[in-house]
Design an enzyme around this catalytic site. Structure first.
Site, PDB file in Angstrom:
ATOM      1  N   GLU A  26      47.996  17.155  81.818  1.00  0.00           N
ATOM      2  CA  GLU A  26      48.089  18.154  82.899  1.00  0.00           C
ATOM      3  C   GLU A  26      46.895  17.909  83.807  1.00  0.00           C
ATOM      4  O   GLU A  26      45.784  18.364  83.526  1.00  0.00           O
ATOM      5  CB  GLU A  26      48.033  19.572  82.299  1.00  0.00           C
ATOM      6  CG  GLU A  26      49.227  19.934  81.430  1.00  0.00           C
ATOM      7  CD  GLU A  26      50.466  20.313  82.238  1.00  0.00           C
ATOM      8  OE1 GLU A  26      50.333  20.593  83.446  1.00  0.00           O
ATOM      9  OE2 GLU A  26      51.556  20.317  81.653  1.00  0.00           O
ATOM     10  N   CYS A  77      43.898  24.323  89.823  1.00  0.00           N
ATOM     11  CA  CYS A  77      44.579  23.024  89.915  1.00  0.00           C
ATOM     12  C   CYS A  77      45.706  23.033  90.939  1.00  0.00           C
ATOM     13  O   CYS A  77      45.993  22.012  91.538  1.00  0.00           O
ATOM     14  CB  CYS A  77      45.119  22.609  88.553  1.00  0.00           C
ATOM     15  SG  CYS A  77      46.224  23.838  87.839  1.00  0.00           S
TER      16      CYS A  77
END
Ligand code: NAD
Length: 473
Positions: free
Chosen positions: A219, A253
């Site tokens: 991720e 993010c």
């Protein structure tokens, strides 16, 4: 390597051995026990929400309590609730249809826990990004070891204590330390490795996992664009764009990294953003709704990039603020950058802070080409009142996920996979997709005691011709 790191590395090896032994003794954790595990995560999160928020705030200096509630506590509770509600369905064997040539027989896929999982998490949502993967691992019936970020030590210690009070170390364990501990951790022969962090370290982790042929979820981050089309009015754009960008001071993010707007509206949108953040944070240096930068190192990096942009001729817009007080609180004011040269470091690496370049485009196709000329991002945002235009942007670009006329919200729909593509990572989680990430799908064919397949054996003769004939139909 320090003595502390060396001790942590020894400890993690023995923890892994004990988790592996426990898994070998008890491979199929019953669903009622997994549900009790998930309920325990729910209960400890809800009961200690205040302490968790305080720990994160002490790691950051200032961390908005509301944003901790939304992005950590609420997120984890929703994720556990969703898993509890759906676990029976997810864990059921999946029936497959049996082709005529293999009948009679039963075919199904057993969803089995992979074993012992390693979870490496970053500092930006230090609770959510360790616990949400843990929820997926526990739902799947795995055991797990977590290595949180060294930049959020108070949160890491609290997680170690809270999880330690409820779980035995051979089921869930937390090991603390920095990159050298991370390196040793990712070299362990886990049955699955789940990594959240930068693309740079993700590449190192993928290599370490490859040594053990450990499957890995990456991720990662990247430069997530927002594209504003001509039809979308500035007044409608401000709240979702400024909220998504300046939530957690841009240390997210999926924060919009830069925004592409029609050429003639660059100034208007830049100025409107500054007016919006002035309303959001009337006195940002003392305002607890505006989060600080996690460390001096990260603060210096961001300040340096702003100064480089200024020196290269960019226009820097910031709301009025007390610069001295902001610096003392390690806060970088919401910063909008206009006329930024394309080769500026701000356009080369993920910004990961409260700095938003506003770039102009002439035609929508130019904005799409600009995005496609870069690595595939984790998220993409398109703002348009015309469905055909937002569809066009979605069809002609690629990203891990996307929101239309909103920022970040796709991430909160538990029922959708969340993950990157290309340099923003591979694998995904949340909801059933997370459960599957920690699950081995074991295909089983069950034949009755006597099965016609036995008729096909050498020397091949008429029966083979008959079966081959059936296969051709
Ligand atoms: P990072 O990659 O520096 O660190 C993440 C973790 O990796 C930490 O626990 C760290 O100790 C560990 N680590 C560092 N060096 C290591 C090594 N050589 N081997 C093994 N482990 C090592 O990332 P960060 O600065 O903590 O996080 C920021 C990045 O994470 C940004 O790029 C952001 O976009 C990304 N991110 C992605 C997601 C997502 O869900 N895709 C979520 C949050 C953050």
């Amino acid at each position: 390597m320090s003595d502390i790191d060396a001790r942590q590395i020894e400890r993690m090896k023995s923890l892994l051995a004990s988790q592996q032994d426990a898994f070998a003794r008890d491979r199929h954790r019953p669903l009622n026990e997994r549900k009790a595990d998930l309920e325990a995560v729910q209960t400890l999160t809800a009961a200690h929400a205040g302490e968790i928020a305080d720990a994160i705030a002490s790691d950051y200096g200032v961390r908005s309590k509301a944003e901790t509630q939304l992005g950590e506590i609420g997120f984890v509770l929703a994720s556990a609730k969703h898993a509890l509600k759906n676990l029976d369905k997810w864990a059921k064997p999946q029936k497959a249809s049996v082709p005529m040539t293999l009948a009679p027989g039963k075919a199904y896929v057993r969803r089995e826990p992979k074993g012992v999982a390693g979870i490496v998490s970053p500092w930006n949502y230090p609770y959510q990004l360790a616990i949400a993967p843990l929820i997926a691992a526990l739902a799947a019936g795995c055991r797990a070891m977590i290595k949180p970020s060294e930049y959020t030590p108070a949160t890491a210690e609290l997680m170690q204590r809270l999880l330690g009070e409820r779980f035995s170390e051979d089921q869930v364990a937390v090991v603390t330390g920095g990159p050298s501990v991370g390196e040793a951790f990712t070299a362990l022969p886990f049955d699955h490795l789940f990594y959240t962090g930068s693309t740079h370290v993700g590449r190192i982790v993928a290599k370490a996992a490859a040594e053990n042929l450990t499957p890995v979820t990456l991720e990662l981050g990247g430069k997530s664009p927002a594209i504003v089309t001509e039809s979308y009015e500035t007044k409608d754009l401000m709240k979702p764009l400024a909220w998504g960008k300046f939530f957690n001071a841009g240390q997210t993010c999926v924060a919009p990294d830069y925004v592409l707007v029609p050429n003639r509206r660059v100034e208007e949108i830049g100025e409107a953003l500054i007016a919006t953040v002035s309303d959001f944070y009337p006195d940002l240096s003392s305002d607890d709704d505006y989060t600080a930068i996690v460390s001096q190192k990260h603060y210096d990096r961001l300040s340096g990039m702003i100064e480089e942009a200024r020196a290269a001729g960019a226009r820097i817009l910031q709301p009025e603020h007390d610069a001295e007080a902001a610096r003392a609180a390690r806060k970088i004011p919401p910063t909008v950058i206009l006329n930024l040269p394309e080769d500026s470091p701000l356009m080369q690496e993920e910004i990961f802070g409260p700095v938003l370049p506003v770039l102009g485009y002439e035609l929508l196709s130019g904005a799409i080409d600009f995005v496609n000329g870069r690595d595939r991002p984790l998220a993409l945002y398109v703002f348009s009142k015309e469905k055909s235009q937002s569809r066009r942007v979605l069809e002609q670009t690629m990203s891990g996920g996307a929101s239309v006329n909103a920022t970040m919200l796709h991430l909160s729909v538990e029922d959708m996979p969340f993950g990157g593509v290309g340099k923003s990572g591979y694998g995904a989680y949340h909801g059933e997709r997370g459960f599957l990430e920690f699950t081995h799908e074991r295909s089983v064919f069950e034949a009755p005691v006597w099965h016609p397949s036995r008729l096909i054996a050498p020397p091949y003769g008429k029966m083979f011709d008959f079966i081959a004939g059936l296969q051709k139909r």
